[in-house]
Design an enzyme around this catalytic site. Structure first.
Site, PDB file in Angstrom:
ATOM      1  N   ILE A  20      26.205  74.305  60.097  1.00 40.80           N
ATOM      2  CA  ILE A  20      25.270  75.422  59.982  1.00 40.80           C
ATOM      3  C   ILE A  20      25.019  75.768  58.514  1.00 40.80           C
ATOM      4  O   ILE A  20      23.881  76.044  58.115  1.00 40.80           O
ATOM      5  CB  ILE A  20      25.822  76.650  60.751  1.00 40.80           C
ATOM      6  CG1 ILE A  20      25.830  76.371  62.262  1.00 40.80           C
ATOM      7  CG2 ILE A  20      25.010  77.896  60.435  1.00 40.80           C
ATOM      8  CD1 ILE A  20      26.579  77.413  63.093  1.00 40.80           C
ATOM      9  N   ASP A  39      31.487  74.560  49.025  1.00 36.59           N
ATOM     10  CA  ASP A  39      32.337  74.154  50.146  1.00 36.59           C
ATOM     11  C   ASP A  39      33.757  73.927  49.642  1.00 36.59           C
ATOM     12  O   ASP A  39      33.979  73.540  48.493  1.00 36.59           O
ATOM     13  CB  ASP A  39      31.820  72.870  50.818  1.00 36.59           C
ATOM     14  CG  ASP A  39      32.293  72.742  52.270  1.00 36.59           C
ATOM     15  OD1 ASP A  39      31.491  73.045  53.181  1.00 36.59           O
ATOM     16  OD2 ASP A  39      33.459  72.366  52.490  1.00 36.59           O
ATOM     17  N   ASP A  65      37.366  77.247  47.454  1.00 39.77           N
ATOM     18  CA  ASP A  65      37.958  77.833  48.661  1.00 39.77           C
ATOM     19  C   ASP A  65      37.606  79.318  48.645  1.00 39.77           C
ATOM     20  O   ASP A  65      38.025  80.044  47.736  1.00 39.77           O
ATOM     21  CB  ASP A  65      39.484  77.630  48.610  1.00 39.77           C
ATOM     22  CG  ASP A  65      40.205  78.229  49.806  1.00 39.77           C
ATOM     23  OD1 ASP A  65      39.591  79.023  50.557  1.00 39.77           O
ATOM     24  OD2 ASP A  65      41.394  77.903  49.977  1.00 39.77           O
ATOM     25  N   VAL A  66      36.851  79.777  49.636  1.00 33.37           N
ATOM     26  CA  VAL A  66      36.386  81.172  49.611  1.00 33.37           C
ATOM     27  C   VAL A  66      37.529  82.179  49.707  1.00 33.37           C
ATOM     28  O   VAL A  66      37.328  83.357  49.417  1.00 33.37           O
ATOM     29  CB  VAL A  66      35.356  81.461  50.729  1.00 33.37           C
ATOM     30  CG1 VAL A  66      34.070  80.687  50.503  1.00 33.37           C
ATOM     31  CG2 VAL A  66      35.936  81.214  52.118  1.00 33.37           C
ATOM     32  N   ASN A  92      29.027  81.934  55.205  1.00 41.40           N
ATOM     33  CA  ASN A  92      29.033  81.054  56.384  1.00 41.40           C
ATOM     34  C   ASN A  92      30.369  80.356  56.602  1.00 41.40           C
ATOM     35  O   ASN A  92      30.714  80.032  57.742  1.00 41.40           O
ATOM     36  CB  ASN A  92      27.917  80.011  56.218  1.00 41.40           C
ATOM     37  CG  ASN A  92      28.058  78.867  57.205  1.00 41.40           C
ATOM     38  OD1 ASN A  92      27.674  78.964  58.371  1.00 41.40           O
ATOM     39  ND2 ASN A  92      28.639  77.750  56.738  1.00 41.40           N
ATOM     40  N   SER A 151      29.790  85.651  65.191  1.00 42.02           N
ATOM     41  CA  SER A 151      29.791  84.809  66.395  1.00 42.02           C
ATOM     42  C   SER A 151      29.668  85.720  67.607  1.00 42.02           C
ATOM     43  O   SER A 151      30.089  86.883  67.555  1.00 42.02           O
ATOM     44  CB  SER A 151      31.119  84.035  66.486  1.00 42.02           C
ATOM     45  OG  SER A 151      31.236  83.406  67.750  1.00 42.02           O
ATOM     46  N   TYR A 165      40.250  84.208  65.440  1.00 41.13           N
ATOM     47  CA  TYR A 165      38.815  83.950  65.255  1.00 41.13           C
ATOM     48  C   TYR A 165      38.000  85.147  65.758  1.00 41.13           C
ATOM     49  O   TYR A 165      37.107  85.657  65.059  1.00 41.13           O
ATOM     50  CB  TYR A 165      38.429  82.677  66.005  1.00 41.13           C
ATOM     51  CG  TYR A 165      37.006  82.220  65.763  1.00 41.13           C
ATOM     52  CD1 TYR A 165      36.662  81.472  64.638  1.00 41.13           C
ATOM     53  CD2 TYR A 165      35.988  82.534  66.662  1.00 41.13           C
ATOM     54  CE1 TYR A 165      35.359  81.046  64.416  1.00 41.13           C
ATOM     55  CE2 TYR A 165      34.684  82.109  66.454  1.00 41.13           C
ATOM     56  CZ  TYR A 165      34.375  81.363  65.333  1.00 41.13           C
ATOM     57  OH  TYR A 165      33.089  80.946  65.123  1.00 41.13           O
ATOM     58  N   LYS A 169      35.621  87.587  63.407  1.00 42.42           N
ATOM     59  CA  LYS A 169      34.175  87.631  63.644  1.00 42.42           C
ATOM     60  C   LYS A 169      33.723  89.047  64.003  1.00 42.42           C
ATOM     61  O   LYS A 169      32.621  89.465  63.654  1.00 42.42           O
ATOM     62  CB  LYS A 169      33.782  86.613  64.725  1.00 42.42           C
ATOM     63  CG  LYS A 169      34.008  85.161  64.290  1.00 42.42           C
ATOM     64  CD  LYS A 169      33.208  84.810  63.039  1.00 42.42           C
ATOM     65  CE  LYS A 169      33.391  83.396  62.570  1.00 42.42           C
ATOM     66  NZ  LYS A 169      32.597  83.047  61.385  1.00 42.42           N
ATOM     67  N   THR A 199      25.382  72.866  67.785  1.00 41.70           N
ATOM     68  CA  THR A 199      25.882  71.483  67.639  1.00 41.70           C
ATOM     69  C   THR A 199      26.281  71.194  66.191  1.00 41.70           C
ATOM     70  O   THR A 199      25.429  70.939  65.336  1.00 41.70           O
ATOM     71  CB  THR A 199      24.806  70.466  68.058  1.00 41.70           C
ATOM     72  OG1 THR A 199      23.574  70.830  67.430  1.00 41.70           O
ATOM     73  CG2 THR A 199      24.617  70.461  69.557  1.00 41.70           C
TER      74      THR A 199
HETATM   75  N1  NAD Z   1      29.185  75.820  65.757  1.00 44.78           N
HETATM   76  C1  NAD Z   1      29.233  76.873  66.551  1.00 44.78           C
HETATM   77  O1  NAD Z   1      29.081  76.765  67.788  1.00 44.78           O
HETATM   78  C2  NAD Z   1      29.437  78.253  65.956  1.00 44.78           C
HETATM   79  C3  NAD Z   1      29.270  79.360  66.797  1.00 44.78           C
HETATM   80  C4  NAD Z   1      29.426  80.639  66.290  1.00 44.78           C
HETATM   81  C5  NAD Z   1      29.740  80.824  64.945  1.00 44.78           C
HETATM   82  N2  NAD Z   1      29.903  79.731  64.139  1.00 44.78           N
HETATM   83  C6  NAD Z   1      30.236  79.993  62.736  1.00 44.78           C
HETATM   84  O2  NAD Z   1      29.295  79.360  61.900  1.00 44.78           O
HETATM   85  C7  NAD Z   1      29.912  79.020  60.650  1.00 44.78           C
HETATM   86  C8  NAD Z   1      29.687  77.541  60.381  1.00 44.78           C
HETATM   87  O3  NAD Z   1      30.229  76.815  61.465  1.00 44.78           O
HETATM   88  P1  NAD Z   1      29.995  75.254  61.698  1.00 44.78           P
HETATM   89  O4  NAD Z   1      29.955  75.053  63.159  1.00 44.78           O
HETATM   90  O5  NAD Z   1      28.902  74.755  60.834  1.00 44.78           O
HETATM   91  O6  NAD Z   1      31.436  74.716  61.160  1.00 44.78           O
HETATM   92  P2  NAD Z   1      31.868  73.347  60.501  1.00 44.78           P
HETATM   93  O7  NAD Z   1      33.343  73.279  60.663  1.00 44.78           O
HETATM   94  O8  NAD Z   1      31.057  72.242  61.038  1.00 44.78           O
HETATM   95  O9  NAD Z   1      31.515  73.564  58.947  1.00 44.78           O
HETATM   96  C9  NAD Z   1      32.189  74.561  58.205  1.00 44.78           C
HETATM   97  C10 NAD Z   1      32.180  74.210  56.738  1.00 44.78           C
HETATM   98  O10 NAD Z   1      32.914  75.245  56.067  1.00 44.78           O
HETATM   99  C11 NAD Z   1      33.778  74.640  55.117  1.00 44.78           C
HETATM  100  N3  NAD Z   1      34.953  75.490  54.873  1.00 44.78           N
HETATM  101  C12 NAD Z   1      36.027  75.660  55.684  1.00 44.78           C
HETATM  102  N4  NAD Z   1      36.931  76.441  55.074  1.00 44.78           N
HETATM  103  C13 NAD Z   1      36.410  76.780  53.877  1.00 44.78           C
HETATM  104  C14 NAD Z   1      36.892  77.548  52.787  1.00 44.78           C
HETATM  105  N5  NAD Z   1      38.103  78.121  52.822  1.00 44.78           N
HETATM  106  N6  NAD Z   1      36.096  77.692  51.696  1.00 44.78           N
HETATM  107  C15 NAD Z   1      34.883  77.099  51.640  1.00 44.78           C
HETATM  108  N7  NAD Z   1      34.386  76.333  52.627  1.00 44.78           N
HETATM  109  C16 NAD Z   1      35.149  76.179  53.736  1.00 44.78           C
HETATM  110  C17 NAD Z   1      34.177  73.309  55.749  1.00 44.78           C
HETATM  111  O11 NAD Z   1      34.649  72.382  54.760  1.00 44.78           O
HETATM  112  C18 NAD Z   1      32.885  72.879  56.424  1.00 44.78           C
HETATM  113  O12 NAD Z   1      32.076  72.107  55.562  1.00 44.78           O
HETATM  114  C19 NAD Z   1      31.389  79.390  60.803  1.00 44.78           C
HETATM  115  O13 NAD Z   1      31.623  80.649  60.212  1.00 44.78           O
HETATM  116  C20 NAD Z   1      31.572  79.455  62.303  1.00 44.78           C
HETATM  117  O14 NAD Z   1      32.638  80.300  62.650  1.00 44.78           O
HETATM  118  C21 NAD Z   1      29.762  78.464  64.620  1.00 44.78           C
END
Ligand code: NAD
Length: 258
Positions: A20, A39, A65-66, A92, A151, A165, A169, A199
């Site tokens: 995302i 990232d 790292d955030v 994000n 979320s 989680y 959220k 996805t």
């Molecule tokens: N995919 C879903 O169905 C879904 C649903 C609801 C919410 N979300 C939220 O959307 C956001 C993105 O999710 P996604 O599905 O793309 O996840 P993903 O795991 O595919 O990608 C997340 C990215 O964040 C990076 N990351 C992780 N920890 C980090 C840190 N400490 N510092 C910096 N970067 C870091 C990872 O390296 C990765 O590139 C997240 O906050 C997730 O909780 C996702």
């Protein structure tokens, strides 16, 4: 949104190496913004930014790292040096620990305190640290927008995620409403997006049988795409939403109808 809707904007997206976050960063770059792809995985960030530059978009990739305050501040300093003051932040980056081939979450009674702490540090403290790092610049400019990716699991029970989680959220929604109050007088909007099942690699960490049950329970009968979340983020950082603040927008195809 036109190809130039975000010209002159400087947008920092965390977790932008894939999923995302990458889609949000790409959508802003395609709309003319200068975008910083941040990232934890520096190679992912740089690859995503390089792919954006190949499309003649303005992009740099930074590893950070955030949850680490010094790393966040260094990334923001580098971003401002490269592109000027940040006008939009997308919180994000997030994690949702799962274990085993069937993508099992830890129930409360099995969750190590260290796992709880890491999720809080990344999902919640990370958003605090990044928002704090960009706030002074936005306040000085009297404009800006902050969007956090929450979320549907922060608004109601989802049995496939852990309590850490869900807690983080939900807390992001509290952070959003509070910061909308504190920053509103400076012309800064603060909103959240609550995606349903999208996805991405994170989704693939959950068992496919679980994902299929979610799809069947979603009125629109499909998963969402990262770009569908990105288009909502693009709206929330655009002039079109300049009087919209303290809101949570579900991008979930009607799933759970929170
Ligand atoms: N995919 C879903 O169905 C879904 C649903 C609801 C919410 N979300 C939220 O959307 C956001 C993105 O999710 P996604 O599905 O793309 O996840 P993903 O795991 O595919 O990608 C997340 C990215 O964040 C990076 N990351 C992780 N920890 C980090 C840190 N400490 N510092 C910096 N970067 C870091 C990872 O390296 C990765 O590139 C997240 O906050 C997730 O909780 C996702």
């Amino acid at each position: 949104m036109s190809a130039a809707s975000h010209q002159g904007e400087v947008v920092l997206v965390t977790g932008a190496g894939r999923g995302i976050g990458q889609a949000i960063a790409d959508a802003h770059a395609a709309a003319g913004a200068h975008v910083i792809y941040v990232d934890y995985d520096a190679a992912l960030a740089e690859n995503a930014a390089a792919a954006a530059r190949d499309k003649d978009w303005y992009a740099i990739g930074l590893g950070a790292d955030v949850s680490n305050e010094a790393a966040v501040n260094a990334a923001v300093t580098a971003a401002v040096e490269a592109f000027g003051p940040i006008t939009a932040l997308i919180n994000n980056a997030g994690i949702s620990p799962k274990s085993g081939a069937d993508g099992r979450k830890s129930p409360l009674w099995e969750m190590p305190a260290s796992e709880w702490q890491r999720v809080v540090d990344v999902n919640l403290t990370g958003a605090f640290l990044c928002s704090k790092a960009v706030a002074a610049g936005m306040i000085a400019a009297k404009k800006g927008s902050i969007v956090s990716i929450s979320s549907v699991a922060g608004q109601t029970y989802c049995d496939f995620v852990g309590v850490h989680y869900a807690a983080t959220k939900a807390a992001l929604i509290g952070v959003t409403k509070h910061l909308a109050g504190e920053l509103g007088p400076y012309g800064i909007t603060v909103n959240a997006i609550a995606p349903g099942r999208i996805t991405t690699p994170m989704m693939m960490g959950t068992a496919s049988t679980t994902n299929e049950l979610i799809r069947q329970a979603t009125p629109m009968a499909r998963f969402g795409t990262p770009d569908e979340v990105a288009q909502t983020a693009l709206y929330l950082t655009s002039q079109a939403s300049r009087f919209v603040t303290a809101q949570v927008i579900d991008v979930a195809g009607g799933w759970l109808m929170t």
